[in-house]
Design an enzyme around this catalytic site. Sequence first.
Site, PDB file in Angstrom:
ATOM      1  N   ASN A   9       0.865  -1.183   0.000  1.00  0.00           N
ATOM      2  CA  ASN A   9       0.000   0.000   0.000  1.00  0.00           C
ATOM      3  C   ASN A   9       0.898   1.227   0.000  1.00  0.00           C
ATOM      4  OD1 ASN A   9      -1.800   2.040   0.532  1.00  0.00           O
ATOM      5  ND2 ASN A   9      -2.283   1.355   2.624  1.00  0.00           N
ATOM      6  N   TRP A  10       0.960   1.882  -1.160  1.00  0.00           N
ATOM      7  CA  TRP A  10       1.865   3.041  -1.268  1.00  0.00           C
ATOM      8  C   TRP A  10       1.248   4.304  -0.667  1.00  0.00           C
ATOM      9  CZ3 TRP A  10       4.966   3.110  -6.552  1.00  0.00           C
ATOM     10  CH2 TRP A  10       5.880   2.042  -6.542  1.00  0.00           C
ATOM     11  N   LYS A  11      -0.028   4.250  -0.312  1.00  0.00           N
ATOM     12  CA  LYS A  11      -0.700   5.420   0.271  1.00  0.00           C
ATOM     13  C   LYS A  11      -0.521   6.633  -0.651  1.00  0.00           C
ATOM     14  CE  LYS A  11      -0.097   3.238   4.707  1.00  0.00           C
ATOM     15  NZ  LYS A  11      -0.055   3.351   6.159  1.00  0.00           N
ATOM     16  N   HIS A  93      -9.449   1.119   4.773  1.00  0.00           N
ATOM     17  CA  HIS A  93      -8.197   1.291   5.517  1.00  0.00           C
ATOM     18  C   HIS A  93      -8.442   2.239   6.688  1.00  0.00           C
ATOM     19  CE1 HIS A  93      -4.120   2.540   6.489  1.00  0.00           C
ATOM     20  NE2 HIS A  93      -3.723   1.437   5.912  1.00  0.00           N
ATOM     21  N   GLU A  95      -6.858   4.642   7.771  1.00  0.00           N
ATOM     22  CA  GLU A  95      -6.642   6.060   7.463  1.00  0.00           C
ATOM     23  C   GLU A  95      -7.871   6.654   6.766  1.00  0.00           C
ATOM     24  OE1 GLU A  95      -2.863   5.509   5.514  1.00  0.00           O
ATOM     25  OE2 GLU A  95      -1.985   4.980   7.453  1.00  0.00           O
ATOM     26  N   GLU A 163      -5.326  -4.977  10.531  1.00  0.00           N
ATOM     27  CA  GLU A 163      -4.312  -3.945  10.733  1.00  0.00           C
ATOM     28  C   GLU A 163      -4.617  -3.174  12.020  1.00  0.00           C
ATOM     29  OE1 GLU A 163      -2.288  -2.794   6.804  1.00  0.00           O
ATOM     30  OE2 GLU A 163      -4.093  -1.587   6.960  1.00  0.00           O
ATOM     31  N   GLY A 169       2.559   2.196  10.710  1.00  0.00           N
ATOM     32  CA  GLY A 169       3.540   3.266  10.596  1.00  0.00           C
ATOM     33  C   GLY A 169       4.254   3.621  11.885  1.00  0.00           C
ATOM     34  N   SER A 209       3.407  -2.243  10.257  1.00  0.00           N
ATOM     35  CA  SER A 209       4.848  -2.319  10.537  1.00  0.00           C
ATOM     36  C   SER A 209       5.470  -3.661  10.188  1.00  0.00           C
ATOM     37  CB  SER A 209       5.137  -1.936  11.991  1.00  0.00           C
ATOM     38  OG  SER A 209       4.775  -0.587  12.243  1.00  0.00           O
ATOM     39  N   GLY A 230       2.863  -1.207   4.211  1.00  0.00           N
ATOM     40  CA  GLY A 230       2.883   0.204   3.850  1.00  0.00           C
ATOM     41  C   GLY A 230       4.297   0.656   3.516  1.00  0.00           C
ATOM     42  N   GLY A 231       4.953   1.263   4.499  1.00  0.00           N
ATOM     43  CA  GLY A 231       6.265   1.871   4.275  1.00  0.00           C
ATOM     44  C   GLY A 231       7.271   0.951   3.601  1.00  0.00           C
TER      45      GLY A 231
HETATM   46  P1  PGA Z   1       2.928   0.236   7.529  1.00  0.00           P
HETATM   47  O1  PGA Z   1       1.453   0.458   6.929  1.00  0.00           O
HETATM   48  O2  PGA Z   1       3.444  -1.075   6.955  1.00  0.00           O
HETATM   49  O3  PGA Z   1       3.719   1.418   7.044  1.00  0.00           O
HETATM   50  O4  PGA Z   1       2.799   0.160   9.008  1.00  0.00           O
HETATM   51  C1  PGA Z   1       0.572  -0.623   6.754  1.00  0.00           C
HETATM   52  C2  PGA Z   1      -0.727  -0.149   6.168  1.00  0.00           C
HETATM   53  O5  PGA Z   1      -1.190   0.949   6.538  1.00  0.00           O
HETATM   54  O6  PGA Z   1      -1.329  -0.848   5.333  1.00  0.00           O
END
Ligand code: PGA
Length: 251
Positions: A9-11, A93, A95, A163, A169, A209, A230-231
Amino acid sequence: MRRKLAAGNWKMNGTGEALTALEAIAGAHPAATVDLLICPPATLLYRAAQAVSGSRVRIGGQDCHAANAGAHTGDIGASMLADAGASAVILGHSERRADHGETDAQVCDKARAALEAGLIAIICIGETLAQREAGQTLDVVCAQLAGSVPDGIDGTQVVIAYEPVWAIGTGLVPTLDQIAEVHDTLRQQLIGRFGSETAEAIRLLYGGSVKPGNAAEIFAVSNVDGALVGGASLTAADFSPIVTALEQAAG
Ligand code: PGA
């Protein structure tokens, strides 16, 4: 048997030059034995799909509208994602639930639209830190699961991503026992609702994470069928070892 899935997930990250990272990820796994998915920002979808064409990597969106088309300025319909080259979409998600107030019912409507458009719906659920500390984790994720997943699904087309909000993050990760407890509970809930054939086809991803250093131990947990990353999905240097760890877990 469920095919494992490593999803990135590149957000809201990446412009054209990020396609080189995508090509590097695809190039590192020409014969991947697990499913690979990268969800770039919508502006990159079409170019990303072109860039990975012929590789093992598939492309997904990060959200869609519940309607296919209409007067919804700034939104994107599921069939538009498919038209741009997406084969999946992340929905609900945390977010989006936090930034846009998305409810379980809205996520469920979006999932229905995504499935109708032929996309795999990756439905995200997870508790906040306050909810975990109050001992509400299983109640929260079961309620989100019940409210966010539509009826009448084909299990192969639905993916659930657990999640924990506090793990996204932050570098914080639940214990392996905590992940197992949630994933085993989700599987049981799905079996109760959909029956074992459908429920056993649904892939359960862990997200929050996931890094090269912790991926292998997370992938060894029961009912973990992959990760939503994500990251660490933004570069091949980080994502590729996670893919390799998942391939090893798949055996
Ligand atoms: P993260 O994000 O791996 O940077 O913690 C995961 C996500 O939000 O899908």
